[in-house]
Design a protein around this motif. Structure first.
Motif, mmCIF file in Angstrom:
data_model
loop_
_atom_site.group_PDB
_atom_site.id
_atom_site.type_symbol
_atom_site.label_atom_id
_atom_site.label_comp_id
_atom_site.label_asym_id
_atom_site.label_seq_id
_atom_site.Cartn_x
_atom_site.Cartn_y
_atom_site.Cartn_z
ATOM 1 N N GLU A 12 1.003 -1.054 0.121
ATOM 2 C CA GLU A 12 -0.225 -0.067 0.447
ATOM 3 C C GLU A 12 1.021 1.263 0.283
ATOM 4 O O GLU A 12 0.805 2.061 -0.897
ATOM 5 C CB GLU A 12 -1.059 -0.110 0.957
ATOM 6 C CG GLU A 12 -2.079 1.057 1.211
ATOM 7 C CD GLU A 12 -2.754 1.263 2.449
ATOM 8 O OE1 GLU A 12 -2.818 2.225 3.767
ATOM 9 O OE2 GLU A 12 -3.689 -0.223 3.598
ATOM 10 N N CYS A 15 2.352 1.851 -3.402
ATOM 11 C CA CYS A 15 1.542 2.138 -4.585
ATOM 12 C C CYS A 15 0.847 3.756 -4.077
ATOM 13 O O CYS A 15 1.070 4.936 -5.142
ATOM 14 C CB CYS A 15 0.104 1.415 -4.236
ATOM 15 S SG CYS A 15 0.749 -0.678 -4.884
ATOM 16 N N GLU A 16 1.090 3.937 -2.922
ATOM 17 C CA GLU A 16 0.243 5.873 -2.643
ATOM 18 C C GLU A 16 1.357 6.351 -2.890
ATOM 19 O O GLU A 16 1.371 7.791 -3.725
ATOM 20 C CB GLU A 16 -0.117 5.043 -1.315
ATOM 21 C CG GLU A 16 -1.219 5.059 -0.683
ATOM 22 C CD GLU A 16 -2.016 4.833 0.012
ATOM 23 O OE1 GLU A 16 -1.382 5.129 1.139
ATOM 24 O OE2 GLU A 16 -3.083 4.343 0.708
ATOM 25 N N ASN A 17 3.077 6.678 -2.612
ATOM 26 C CA ASN A 17 4.010 6.800 -2.224
ATOM 27 C C ASN A 17 4.664 7.283 -3.646
ATOM 28 O O ASN A 17 5.164 8.418 -3.707
ATOM 29 C CB ASN A 17 4.691 6.687 -1.271
ATOM 30 C CG ASN A 17 4.490 6.789 -0.075
ATOM 31 O OD1 ASN A 17 3.511 7.738 0.605
ATOM 32 N ND2 ASN A 17 5.390 6.786 1.132
ATOM 33 N N GLY A 19 3.029 5.899 -6.830
ATOM 34 C CA GLY A 19 2.419 5.923 -7.958
ATOM 35 C C GLY A 19 2.395 4.343 -8.780
ATOM 36 O O GLY A 19 2.263 4.705 -9.362
ATOM 37 N N GLU A 22 -0.983 -0.835 -8.103
ATOM 38 C CA GLU A 22 -1.414 -2.306 -6.999
ATOM 39 C C GLU A 22 -1.235 -4.063 -7.869
ATOM 40 O O GLU A 22 -0.743 -4.516 -7.611
ATOM 41 C CB GLU A 22 -2.438 -2.270 -6.625
ATOM 42 C CG GLU A 22 -2.484 -3.384 -5.884
ATOM 43 C CD GLU A 22 -3.469 -3.186 -4.687
ATOM 44 O OE1 GLU A 22 -3.954 -4.512 -4.370
ATOM 45 O OE2 GLU A 22 -4.590 -1.881 -4.845
#
Length: 84
Positions: A12, A15-17, A19, A22
């Protein structure tokens, strides 16, 4: 947290930090080679996110970044550093 929960949280974070899609982050995908293509700046972001999220220092184990794959390496390192 168990190893699977740590692995899910790290995925997670990536993916978030950074880009990263997933669906691309399989357990065996190399993060710093052609597949994902992360660079040294990305590695610092990963280290900072893991350090902050789990309260551990990952800097000492980061000398092998070119061989880091998503797999279970990150969760194992986090668990190793959080056990009493």
């Amino acid at each position: 947290m168990n190893e699977e929960q740590i692995a899910a949280k790290i995925k997670e974070l990536l993916c978030e930090n950074l880009g990263i899609d997933e669906d691309v982050l399989t357990d065996e995908i190399p993060l710093f080679e052609d597949e994902i293509g992360l660079d040294s700046i990305d590695s610092l972001e990963i280290i900072a996110a893991i350090d902050e999220t789990f309260g551990v220092s990952m800097m000492k184990c980061w000398h092998r970044q070119s061989s880091i794959v998503m797999s279970r390496l990150f969760p194992r390192l986090v668990m190793k550093r959080t056990l009493p």
